[in-house]
Motif scaffolding. Structure first.
Motif, PDB file in Angstrom:
ATOM      1  N   LYS A 250       0.842  -1.180   0.000  1.00 27.03           N
ATOM      2  CA  LYS A 250       0.000   0.000   0.000  1.00 27.03           C
ATOM      3  C   LYS A 250       0.883   1.238   0.000  1.00 27.03           C
ATOM      4  O   LYS A 250       1.807   1.365   0.816  1.00 27.03           O
ATOM      5  CB  LYS A 250      -0.914   0.000   1.231  1.00 27.03           C
ATOM      6  CG  LYS A 250      -1.995   1.072   1.189  1.00 27.03           C
ATOM      7  CD  LYS A 250      -2.983   0.890   2.335  1.00 27.03           C
ATOM      8  CE  LYS A 250      -4.114   1.906   2.241  1.00 27.03           C
ATOM      9  NZ  LYS A 250      -5.108   1.735   3.330  1.00 27.03           N
TER      10      LYS A 250
ATOM     11  N   VAL B 134      -2.755  -2.015 -10.134  1.00 25.69           N
ATOM     12  CA  VAL B 134      -3.399  -1.527  -8.916  1.00 25.69           C
ATOM     13  C   VAL B 134      -4.520  -2.490  -8.553  1.00 25.69           C
ATOM     14  O   VAL B 134      -5.301  -2.919  -9.415  1.00 25.69           O
ATOM     15  CB  VAL B 134      -3.954  -0.108  -9.120  1.00 25.69           C
ATOM     16  CG1 VAL B 134      -4.639   0.375  -7.849  1.00 25.69           C
ATOM     17  CG2 VAL B 134      -2.839   0.841  -9.516  1.00 25.69           C
TER      18      VAL B 134
ATOM     19  N   ASP C 200      -7.996  -3.287  -6.610  1.00 21.82           N
ATOM     20  CA  ASP C 200      -9.142  -2.575  -6.047  1.00 21.82           C
ATOM     21  C   ASP C 200      -9.611  -3.240  -4.750  1.00 21.82           C
ATOM     22  O   ASP C 200      -9.012  -4.217  -4.270  1.00 21.82           O
ATOM     23  CB  ASP C 200     -10.271  -2.475  -7.071  1.00 21.82           C
ATOM     24  CG  ASP C 200     -10.829  -3.835  -7.471  1.00 21.82           C
ATOM     25  OD1 ASP C 200     -10.599  -4.819  -6.735  1.00 21.82           O
ATOM     26  OD2 ASP C 200     -11.488  -3.922  -8.527  1.00 21.82           O
ATOM     27  N   LYS C 201     -10.717  -2.736  -4.198  1.00 17.24           N
ATOM     28  CA  LYS C 201     -11.203  -3.236  -2.895  1.00 17.24           C
ATOM     29  C   LYS C 201     -11.656  -4.690  -2.961  1.00 17.24           C
ATOM     30  O   LYS C 201     -11.720  -5.379  -1.946  1.00 17.24           O
ATOM     31  CB  LYS C 201     -12.347  -2.362  -2.378  1.00 17.24           C
ATOM     32  CG  LYS C 201     -13.557  -2.297  -3.291  1.00 17.24           C
ATOM     33  CD  LYS C 201     -14.607  -1.339  -2.730  1.00 17.24           C
ATOM     34  CE  LYS C 201     -15.812  -1.242  -3.660  1.00 17.24           C
ATOM     35  NZ  LYS C 201     -16.468  -2.541  -3.875  1.00 17.24           N
ATOM     36  N   ASP C 202     -11.974  -5.170  -4.162  1.00 17.94           N
ATOM     37  CA  ASP C 202     -12.385  -6.571  -4.322  1.00 17.94           C
ATOM     38  C   ASP C 202     -11.217  -7.487  -4.646  1.00 17.94           C
ATOM     39  O   ASP C 202     -11.411  -8.681  -4.899  1.00 17.94           O
ATOM     40  CB  ASP C 202     -13.439  -6.682  -5.428  1.00 17.94           C
ATOM     41  CG  ASP C 202     -14.709  -5.915  -5.077  1.00 17.94           C
ATOM     42  OD1 ASP C 202     -15.094  -5.931  -3.898  1.00 17.94           O
ATOM     43  OD2 ASP C 202     -15.299  -5.304  -5.993  1.00 17.94           O
TER      44      ASP C 202
ATOM     45  N   HIS D 269      -5.866  -4.065 -11.885  1.00 18.92           N
ATOM     46  CA  HIS D 269      -6.117  -3.215 -13.044  1.00 18.92           C
ATOM     47  C   HIS D 269      -4.805  -2.545 -13.443  1.00 18.92           C
ATOM     48  O   HIS D 269      -4.124  -1.957 -12.595  1.00 18.92           O
ATOM     49  CB  HIS D 269      -7.183  -2.147 -12.729  1.00 18.92           C
ATOM     50  CG  HIS D 269      -8.475  -2.715 -12.237  1.00 18.92           C
ATOM     51  ND1 HIS D 269      -9.463  -3.191 -13.073  1.00 18.92           N
ATOM     52  CD2 HIS D 269      -8.930  -2.909 -10.954  1.00 18.92           C
ATOM     53  CE1 HIS D 269     -10.473  -3.634 -12.348  1.00 18.92           C
ATOM     54  NE2 HIS D 269     -10.175  -3.473 -11.053  1.00 18.92           N
TER      55      HIS D 269
ATOM     56  N   ARG E 102      -2.505   0.293 -14.722  1.00 19.00           N
ATOM     57  CA  ARG E 102      -2.641   1.747 -14.716  1.00 19.00           C
ATOM     58  C   ARG E 102      -1.338   2.384 -15.216  1.00 19.00           C
ATOM     59  O   ARG E 102      -0.248   2.054 -14.743  1.00 19.00           O
ATOM     60  CB  ARG E 102      -2.964   2.265 -13.320  1.00 19.00           C
ATOM     61  CG  ARG E 102      -3.278   3.769 -13.307  1.00 19.00           C
ATOM     62  CD  ARG E 102      -3.580   4.253 -11.903  1.00 19.00           C
ATOM     63  NE  ARG E 102      -4.778   3.622 -11.336  1.00 19.00           N
ATOM     64  CZ  ARG E 102      -5.220   3.863 -10.110  1.00 19.00           C
ATOM     65  NH1 ARG E 102      -4.529   4.713  -9.333  1.00 19.00           N
ATOM     66  NH2 ARG E 102      -6.297   3.266  -9.660  1.00 19.00           N
TER      67      ARG E 102
ATOM     68  N   ASP F 213      -3.201   3.789  -2.686  1.00 16.45           N
ATOM     69  CA  ASP F 213      -3.349   2.748  -3.702  1.00 16.45           C
ATOM     70  C   ASP F 213      -2.551   1.512  -3.309  1.00 16.45           C
ATOM     71  O   ASP F 213      -1.456   1.620  -2.732  1.00 16.45           O
ATOM     72  CB  ASP F 213      -2.853   3.237  -5.066  1.00 16.45           C
ATOM     73  CG  ASP F 213      -3.803   4.245  -5.694  1.00 16.45           C
ATOM     74  OD1 ASP F 213      -4.971   4.285  -5.263  1.00 16.45           O
ATOM     75  OD2 ASP F 213      -3.381   4.979  -6.603  1.00 16.45           O
ATOM     76  N   THR F 214      -3.111   0.352  -3.618  1.00 18.24           N
ATOM     77  CA  THR F 214      -2.409  -0.916  -3.376  1.00 18.24           C
ATOM     78  C   THR F 214      -1.929  -1.450  -4.712  1.00 18.24           C
ATOM     79  O   THR F 214      -2.720  -1.589  -5.655  1.00 18.24           O
ATOM     80  CB  THR F 214      -3.335  -1.939  -2.706  1.00 18.24           C
ATOM     81  OG1 THR F 214      -3.774  -1.416  -1.441  1.00 18.24           O
ATOM     82  CG2 THR F 214      -2.606  -3.260  -2.476  1.00 18.24           C
TER      83      THR F 214
ATOM     84  N   ASN G 289      -4.967  -7.765 -16.479  1.00 16.98           N
ATOM     85  CA  ASN G 289      -6.214  -7.089 -16.110  1.00 16.98           C
ATOM     86  C   ASN G 289      -7.290  -8.114 -15.752  1.00 16.98           C
ATOM     87  O   ASN G 289      -7.514  -9.101 -16.492  1.00 16.98           O
ATOM     88  CB  ASN G 289      -6.718  -6.233 -17.259  1.00 16.98           C
ATOM     89  CG  ASN G 289      -6.183  -4.811 -17.178  1.00 16.98           C
ATOM     90  OD1 ASN G 289      -6.056  -4.256 -16.090  1.00 16.98           O
ATOM     91  ND2 ASN G 289      -5.850  -4.240 -18.326  1.00 16.98           N
TER      92      ASN G 289
ATOM     93  N   LYS H 202      -7.653 -11.937  -9.974  1.00 17.25           N
ATOM     94  CA  LYS H 202      -7.827 -11.674  -8.552  1.00 17.25           C
ATOM     95  C   LYS H 202      -6.509 -11.982  -7.838  1.00 17.25           C
ATOM     96  O   LYS H 202      -5.933 -13.052  -8.010  1.00 17.25           O
ATOM     97  CB  LYS H 202      -8.951 -12.542  -7.968  1.00 17.25           C
ATOM     98  CG  LYS H 202      -9.297 -12.212  -6.514  1.00 17.25           C
ATOM     99  CD  LYS H 202     -10.482 -13.045  -6.059  1.00 17.25           C
ATOM    100  CE  LYS H 202     -10.870 -12.718  -4.620  1.00 17.25           C
ATOM    101  NZ  LYS H 202     -11.306 -11.315  -4.465  1.00 17.25           N
TER     102      LYS H 202
END
Length: 367
Positions: free
Chosen positions: A52, A313, A315-317, A321, A323, A345-346, A357, A360
């Protein structure tokens, strides 16, 4: 066929079509219910490490390129004008003080030596003749056999002959000294780091033929623009970046006069004895220009996809992604981020070959 049969015939002809449409609708509803029950296809899992991001107060730096040089460096040139007859050393060779480096064709100097030797012999002959007259006329003058004026002339001629011999001797010594310069020796013990001429080239006074570095301390030489030069002083600490290593340095020399062409100042920086860099190495020097919050990411997190530089990056799920980012200076194993990321950002920092992309991030095997 009676009237009743006639009325029911169109109805019987339409019945199969209605049954087919009804069956199709029921089938579609059944598939929709099945899809709704089963849900969407689950993303592939990839095991990778994440971190993070957080901004840190970093010392602002201006990075300038520099070259590692030895503080004990000598440019060896010939004091004679002549063709290089033999070059006895090569680049990388270790030499001792007084060791022969190269020889210059001494033909012109040999002619000067011969001429000086001839002039000395002539002057010595004149002196011998003048001395004999001095002794003979001296006896005659003491016996009052010659006038005073004639004796003064004999004495003057003897003194002139002595002065001529002294001048001829000096000329001969000078020519002999020039002859010694035809063989050029090393002024220090060190290593030949650069060869600027080859056998057959014309050597001239002031034109270096070899560069020798002694076993002195190493320095970084760099050119500093005026706005940075105004903020530094001798004794300031700077950071020298050699690959992924950071070496502490100390400003030892700062030339106040700027180069008229580049408008930069020459600055030399002392390196520690255990710097672990070689003379001639390319480095970068970081000069402090104040502090500011800075976002940095590990160099290992940066990837190139289809010619575009970016990071993944999460996301919360937990979905990755790609970037795009704009990077700044590399500092050790970290690199400054100028745009594209925010604090909080993580990002993914490992196993990036498997990351794309929509995957998980976490434990587990590929689905």
């Amino acid at each position: 066929m009676n009237d009743v049969q006639t009325r029911f015939l169109p109805s019987l002809k339409r019945t199969p079509v209605a049954l087919v449409l009804a069956a199709a609708l029921l089938s579609a509803c059944g598939h929709q219910d099945e899809a709704a029950t089963s849900g969407a296809v689950a993303p592939r899992n990839v095991a990778a490490q994440t971190t993070k991001l957080a901004t840190q107060e970093q010392q602002g730096q201006t990075l300038l390129t520099g070259t590692v040089v030895s503080s004990n460096q000598v440019q060896v040139a010939s004091r004679l004008m002549g063709y290089i007859r033999a070059l006895k050393v090569h680049e990388g060779q270790t030499v001792k003080a007084g060791e022969l480096l190269f020889e210059v064709d001494p033909t012109d100097i040999q002619g000067q030596v011969a001429q000086a030797r001839s002039g000395l012999a002539q002057a010595q002959a004149n002196l011998a003749n003048a001395k004999a007259d001095y002794e003979r006329f001296g006896n005659l003058y003491r016996e009052q056999a010659i006038p005073r004026q004639q004796w003064d002339q004999v004495q003057l001629r003897y003194k002139v002959a002595q002065a001529q011999v002294a001048a001829a001797q000096a000329g001969y010594d000078t020519a002999g000294a020039q002859m010694r310069y035809a063989s050029v020796t090393s002024p220090i013990a060190g290593v030949v780091v650069q060869k600027m001429a080859n056998p057959g080239d014309l050597a001239a006074p002031g034109r270096p033929v070899l560069v020798i570095e002694g076993q002195g301390k190493l320095q970084v030489q760099t050119q500093v623009p005026g706005d940075v030069f105004d903020r530094i002083k001798i004794g300031d600490k700077v950071q020298v970046y050699a690959g992924d290593r950071i070496i502490p340095g100390t400003i030892a020399q700062a030339v106040p006069a700027a180069d008229p062409m580049s408008h930069t100042h020459t600055v030399k920086i002392d390196l520690p004895a255990d710097a672990g860099v070689d003379s001639g190495s390319f480095v970068r020097v970081g000069f402090a220009v104040g502090s500011a919050p800075q976002l940095r990411v590990p160099q290992s997190a940066v990837v190139d996809r289809a010619g575009m530089t970016g990071v993944f990056v999460v996301d919360k799920d937990g979905i990755a992604h790609f970037r795009l980012v704009r990077l700044g200076a590399q500092v050790g194993r970290m690199v400054d981020v100028q745009a594209g990321l925010n604090a909080g950002d993580t990002i993914v920092t490992s196993n990036l070959a498997e990351v794309e992309n929509g995957v998980k991030i976490g434990g587990g095997s590929r689905g």
